[in-house]
Write a protein that holds these residues in place. Structure first.
Motif, mmCIF file in Angstrom:
data_model
loop_
_atom_site.group_PDB
_atom_site.id
_atom_site.type_symbol
_atom_site.label_atom_id
_atom_site.label_comp_id
_atom_site.label_asym_id
_atom_site.label_seq_id
_atom_site.Cartn_x
_atom_site.Cartn_y
_atom_site.Cartn_z
ATOM 1 N N CYS A 6 22.606 63.151 12.061
ATOM 2 C CA CYS A 6 23.101 63.016 10.695
ATOM 3 C C CYS A 6 24.187 61.949 10.613
ATOM 4 C CB CYS A 6 23.646 64.356 10.214
ATOM 5 S SG CYS A 6 23.992 64.408 8.446
ATOM 6 N N VAL A 7 25.106 61.943 11.584
ATOM 7 C CA VAL A 7 26.167 60.938 11.615
ATOM 8 C C VAL A 7 25.577 59.550 11.747
ATOM 9 C CG1 VAL A 7 28.096 60.042 12.950
ATOM 10 C CG2 VAL A 7 27.937 62.489 12.502
ATOM 11 N N LYS A 8 24.560 59.397 12.596
ATOM 12 C CA LYS A 8 23.914 58.097 12.770
ATOM 13 C C LYS A 8 23.273 57.640 11.471
ATOM 14 C CE LYS A 8 20.534 55.586 15.555
ATOM 15 N NZ LYS A 8 19.900 54.963 14.383
ATOM 16 N N ASN A 9 22.621 58.573 10.769
ATOM 17 C CA ASN A 9 21.993 58.222 9.488
ATOM 18 C C ASN A 9 23.020 57.784 8.464
ATOM 19 O OD1 ASN A 9 19.336 58.701 10.265
ATOM 20 N ND2 ASN A 9 19.438 60.875 9.737
ATOM 21 N N ILE A 10 24.190 58.433 8.478
ATOM 22 C CA ILE A 10 25.262 58.070 7.557
ATOM 23 C C ILE A 10 25.768 56.667 7.864
ATOM 24 C CG2 ILE A 10 27.636 58.583 6.876
ATOM 25 C CD1 ILE A 10 26.963 61.529 7.184
ATOM 26 N N LYS A 11 25.983 56.376 9.131
ATOM 27 C CA LYS A 11 26.458 55.045 9.511
ATOM 28 C C LYS A 11 25.437 53.975 9.139
ATOM 29 C CE LYS A 11 29.444 56.527 13.325
ATOM 30 N NZ LYS A 11 29.681 56.483 14.786
ATOM 31 N N ASP A 12 24.147 54.287 9.335
ATOM 32 C CA ASP A 12 23.099 53.323 9.017
ATOM 33 C C ASP A 12 22.985 53.076 7.502
ATOM 34 O OD1 ASP A 12 22.536 53.115 11.684
ATOM 35 O OD2 ASP A 12 20.819 54.482 11.644
ATOM 36 N N ASN A 13 23.414 54.056 6.709
ATOM 37 C CA ASN A 13 23.297 53.942 5.252
ATOM 38 C C ASN A 13 24.661 53.876 4.568
ATOM 39 O OD1 ASN A 13 20.231 54.480 4.573
ATOM 40 N ND2 ASN A 13 20.781 55.934 6.169
ATOM 41 N N LEU A 14 25.656 53.365 5.310
ATOM 42 C CA LEU A 14 27.016 53.340 4.775
ATOM 43 C C LEU A 14 27.103 52.551 3.470
ATOM 44 C CD1 LEU A 14 29.973 54.064 5.099
ATOM 45 C CD2 LEU A 14 30.269 52.006 6.499
ATOM 46 N N TRP A 15 26.408 51.408 3.409
ATOM 47 C CA TRP A 15 26.472 50.592 2.200
ATOM 48 C C TRP A 15 25.889 51.328 1.009
ATOM 49 C CZ3 TRP A 15 22.320 49.151 -0.763
ATOM 50 C CH2 TRP A 15 21.045 49.346 -0.195
ATOM 51 N N CYS A 16 24.899 52.193 1.250
ATOM 52 C CA CYS A 16 24.300 52.975 0.162
ATOM 53 C C CYS A 16 25.287 54.016 -0.360
ATOM 54 C CB CYS A 16 23.033 53.665 0.658
ATOM 55 S SG CYS A 16 21.646 52.541 0.925
ATOM 56 N N PHE A 17 26.031 54.631 0.550
ATOM 57 C CA PHE A 17 27.047 55.599 0.133
ATOM 58 C C PHE A 17 28.110 54.918 -0.726
ATOM 59 C CE2 PHE A 17 25.452 57.911 3.892
ATOM 60 C CZ PHE A 17 25.243 59.162 3.319
ATOM 61 N N LEU A 18 28.571 53.764 -0.259
ATOM 62 C CA LEU A 18 29.601 53.037 -0.992
ATOM 63 C C LEU A 18 29.084 52.580 -2.356
ATOM 64 C CD1 LEU A 18 31.096 50.864 1.900
ATOM 65 C CD2 LEU A 18 32.013 52.985 0.918
ATOM 66 N N PHE A 19 27.852 52.121 -2.398
ATOM 67 C CA PHE A 19 27.253 51.710 -3.665
ATOM 68 C C PHE A 19 27.148 52.887 -4.626
ATOM 69 C CE2 PHE A 19 23.327 51.787 -6.180
ATOM 70 C CZ PHE A 19 23.554 50.704 -7.021
ATOM 71 N N THR A 20 26.711 54.050 -4.129
ATOM 72 C CA THR A 20 26.552 55.231 -4.967
ATOM 73 C C THR A 20 27.884 55.682 -5.551
ATOM 74 O OG1 THR A 20 24.682 55.939 -3.606
ATOM 75 C CG2 THR A 20 25.675 57.591 -5.045
ATOM 76 N N ILE A 21 28.917 55.695 -4.723
ATOM 77 C CA ILE A 21 30.249 56.103 -5.186
ATOM 78 C C ILE A 21 30.763 55.135 -6.246
ATOM 79 C CG2 ILE A 21 32.661 56.386 -4.498
ATOM 80 C CD1 ILE A 21 31.600 57.358 -1.774
ATOM 81 N N ALA A 22 30.622 53.822 -5.982
ATOM 82 C CA ALA A 22 31.073 52.811 -6.946
ATOM 83 C C ALA A 22 30.297 52.912 -8.253
ATOM 84 C CB ALA A 22 30.927 51.416 -6.342
ATOM 85 N N ALA A 23 28.984 53.136 -8.157
ATOM 86 C CA ALA A 23 28.149 53.251 -9.356
ATOM 87 C C ALA A 23 28.516 54.496 -10.144
ATOM 88 C CB ALA A 23 26.676 53.283 -8.966
ATOM 89 N N TYR A 24 28.819 55.586 -9.441
ATOM 90 C CA TYR A 24 29.193 56.820 -10.127
ATOM 91 C C TYR A 24 30.461 56.610 -10.958
ATOM 92 C CZ TYR A 24 30.498 61.601 -11.076
ATOM 93 O OH TYR A 24 30.840 62.752 -11.726
ATOM 94 N N ILE A 25 31.471 56.005 -10.340
ATOM 95 C CA ILE A 25 32.725 55.737 -11.049
ATOM 96 C C ILE A 25 32.482 54.799 -12.231
ATOM 97 C CG2 ILE A 25 35.024 54.715 -10.840
ATOM 98 C CD1 ILE A 25 35.020 55.616 -7.916
ATOM 99 N N SER A 26 31.649 53.784 -12.013
ATOM 100 C CA SER A 26 31.366 52.806 -13.064
ATOM 101 C C SER A 26 30.696 53.449 -14.267
ATOM 102 C CB SER A 26 30.481 51.685 -12.521
ATOM 103 O OG SER A 26 31.129 50.995 -11.470
ATOM 104 N N PHE A 27 29.673 54.281 -14.021
ATOM 105 C CA PHE A 27 28.967 54.921 -15.126
ATOM 106 C C PHE A 27 29.846 55.952 -15.834
ATOM 107 C CE2 PHE A 27 24.916 53.769 -12.783
ATOM 108 C CZ PHE A 27 24.571 52.781 -13.692
ATOM 109 N N THR A 28 30.798 56.519 -15.105
ATOM 110 C CA THR A 28 31.681 57.507 -15.722
ATOM 111 C C THR A 28 32.607 56.869 -16.746
ATOM 112 O OG1 THR A 28 31.640 58.879 -13.714
ATOM 113 C CG2 THR A 28 33.450 59.255 -15.266
#
Length: 211
Positions: A6-28
């Protein structure tokens, strides 16, 4: 899935996590920006937010549902799940009634209820916020604190309150905090997002009825 995978998957998809968080704040905050700086009407702003939220919810679920356990919409109609849902719904009814009475006593002015607002509160927001908070955020926090369930509840709920920055009155934040804890509880106990989305929609419906 082991923690190492799970940790490896998170590291591999770090940019997706950051994008999702930024998009969430933006849409809010997007509706506030559109209305304040671009003279866009309230209804149109809500529609723009709605489209963005739907898109982000589908993206988040497709991208992260296989990384965290419990990030699914499986319906398990067990006696325990249904009993828990009914119990929390009754508690939400009492909570919404108490919040309404307190607001009325303080002459709290409710916002104008429109069709787009109803659609967002009953359908889009429950899906979107549960995918983000009880799916993605809760999954990340639970991976960090492992079996410390209470800590996961509180951190997720505090972030849930923080993003509802427009609810600045103390009784409003308390209402959101209690609701967030209940949503975390039913997500953990039922092992998925189906019941949290259903309960979240019911909570919003009760709030609208109280208006």
């Amino acid at each position: 899935m082991t923690d190492q995978i799970c940790v490896k998957n998170i590291k591999d998809n770090l940019w997706c996590f950051l994008f999702t968080i930024a998009a969430y704040i933006s849409f809010t905050i997007l509706p506030y920006l559109l209305m304040r700086f671009f003279s866009v009407g309230f209804d149109d702003s809500i529609v723009v937010m709605l489209v963005g939220q739907i898109s982000l919810a589908f993206f988040s679920y497709k991208k992260f549902s296989k990384i965290f356990s419990g990030f699914n919409f499986k319906f398990l109609a067990s006696k325990e799940n249904l009993t828990l849902y009914i119990s929390l719904f009754v508690l939400s009814l009492f909570q919404s009634s108490s919040a309404y009475i307190f607001s009325a006593n303080n002459q709290y002015e409710n916002s104008h209820v429109t069709i787009p607002l109803v659609v967002v509160l009953l359908f889009i927001a429950p899906l979107y916020e549960e995918v983000f908070f009880r799916g993605l955020v809760y999954g990340l926090i639970k991976l960090k604190f492992k079996n410390e369930t209470i800590i996961c509840y509180f951190i997720t709920t505090l972030l849930f309150c923080l993003i509802h920055f427009n609810s600045y009155e103390m009784h409003q934040q308390l209402n959101i905090f209690i609701s967030g804890l209940m949503l975390c509880l039913i997500r953990e106990r039922t092992g998925g997002l189906f019941y949290p989305v259903l309960l979240h929609s019911a909570m919003n419906f009760l709030s609208l009825v109280m208006k």
